[in-house]
Design an enzyme around this catalytic site. Structure first.
Site: not given
Length: 355
Positions: A27, A31, A40, A77, A154
């Site tokens: 990652r 963020r 973003r 992702d 998921y």
């Protein structure tokens, strides 16, 4: 594609000699970087950012402008494949990923197909080609996908979970149905990763985020065997170079030997097992990637330097080590702490690669 100016990562993944230990961060485009947050915001949402090749390329490159990293990893992702299968992926505020159409029945699983990576996932391939052109050989580009077990978790739950009751319930009550789904996902992941390699990814990682929640027999049957199938069917040489494959299962310390037996080139470690012990078990068979606790980056720079040095010294002399975190970097980390980590790894590791 331009000749690589820095192939340290690829050589370390193949246990070849390097001048210093390479480092990238799971990652690393994320963020914790203010420039990522700004991009973003322009994109409008996380999913729109993933699906915009120009912006995905932009954020992939952002950490390389700040830090002396040895690889770029594609900004994307792991849930792109189930999204391409029509499950209706969206990201709920404060909840994370949610599927509008989770898979609960045999009919649900039978109706999904294998996505064509150059059609339903064309935006990913275009982003890879754009990143490769922008890098122009500066460092290698890592592609990735989620493991079949993690994606199935998921897809059946419909969202993240702490206990994954629905998928584990299917594992025990309808194992053949779950295997049917895992087979479809495995073929999809294999096709997807091979398309990434053809588009320009020079190494790939399979993220098995939820494999560690399984007991050993179930891990081997429902997670590891499908990752092995992917490894066996990947393009392993492209543009005159071997394409290394990294397997990462969070919570994998019990199964390192079995992971190494899949034919992968490297095993990613979380932070729960000292890397020296992992090397004693499998270090000459495959490379090791890891394994700083991401929370260590909350410390001050001096403490970060110390724990980084400890991991390098625990691994010891020789190649076959790619420095990384034991999981993804958290959003509230100071970028200056990341710089301290990256610089320390390069500076301190030189002494462990001298002949």
């Amino acid at each position: 594609m331009a000749e690589l100016q820095n192939d340290r990562l690829l050589r370390a993944l193949l246990c070849e000699a390097v001048d210093k230990t390479p480092i990238w961060i799971m990652r690393q485009a994320g963020r914790y970087l203010p420039e990522y947050r700004a991009t973003r915001k322009r994109a409008g949402s996380f999913l729109e950012l993933c699906k915009n090749p120009e912006l995905a390329c932009e954020v992939t490159l952002q950490p390389l402008e700040r830090f002396d990293l040895d690889a770029a990893i594609l900004f994307s992702d792991i849930l792109t494949i189930p999204d391409a299968m029509g499950l209706g992926l969206y990201f709920a505020e404060g909840e994370g990923p949610v599927f509008a159409h989770p898979l609960r029945t045999k009919a649900d699983i039978e109706k999904i197909g294998i996505p064509d990576p150059e059609r339903e996932l064309a935006y990913v391939m275009e982003a890879i080609r754009m990143v490769g052109a922008a890098l122009n050989g500066r460092v290698p580009l890592i592609g990735f996908a989620g493991s079949p077990w993690t994606l199935a978790s998921y897809m059946i739950e419909g969202r993240g979970s702490k206990i994954f009751a629905k998928v584990k319930g299917m594992l025990y009550s309808e194992p053949l149905l779950l295997h049917r789904l895992l087979d479809k996902i495995t073929r999809s992941v294999t096709s997807y990763l091979n398309a990434q390699i053809a588009a320009g990814a020079q190494a790939v990682q399979i993220f098995d985020t939820w494999g560690g929640m399984l007991a050993e027999p179930q891990y081997k049957e429902f997670s590891l065997q499908y990752m092995r199938q992917i490894v066996e069917n990947l393009t392993r040489k492209c543009r005159g170079r071997r394409v290394p494959v990294i397997l990462f299962t969070k919570g994998s310390s019990l199964w390192l030997e079995s992971m190494a037996d899949t034919g992968c080139d490297a095993v990613g470690l979380d932070w729960t097992l000292p890397i020296g012990k992992a090397r004693a078990r499998i270090g000459d068979r495959v490379a090791l990637q890891g394994n700083l606790d991401p929370s260590a980056l909350y410390a001050d720079a001096d403490d970060i330097r110390k724990v980084a040095k400890d991991i390098i010294e625990d691994f010891g002399r020789g190649s076959g080590h790619v420095f990384n975190l034991g999981h993804g970097i958290t959003p509230d980390i100071d970028p200056e702490n990341v710089k301290a980590l990256v610089d320390t790894v390069h500076e301190h590791s030189v002494w462990f690669h001298k002949s």
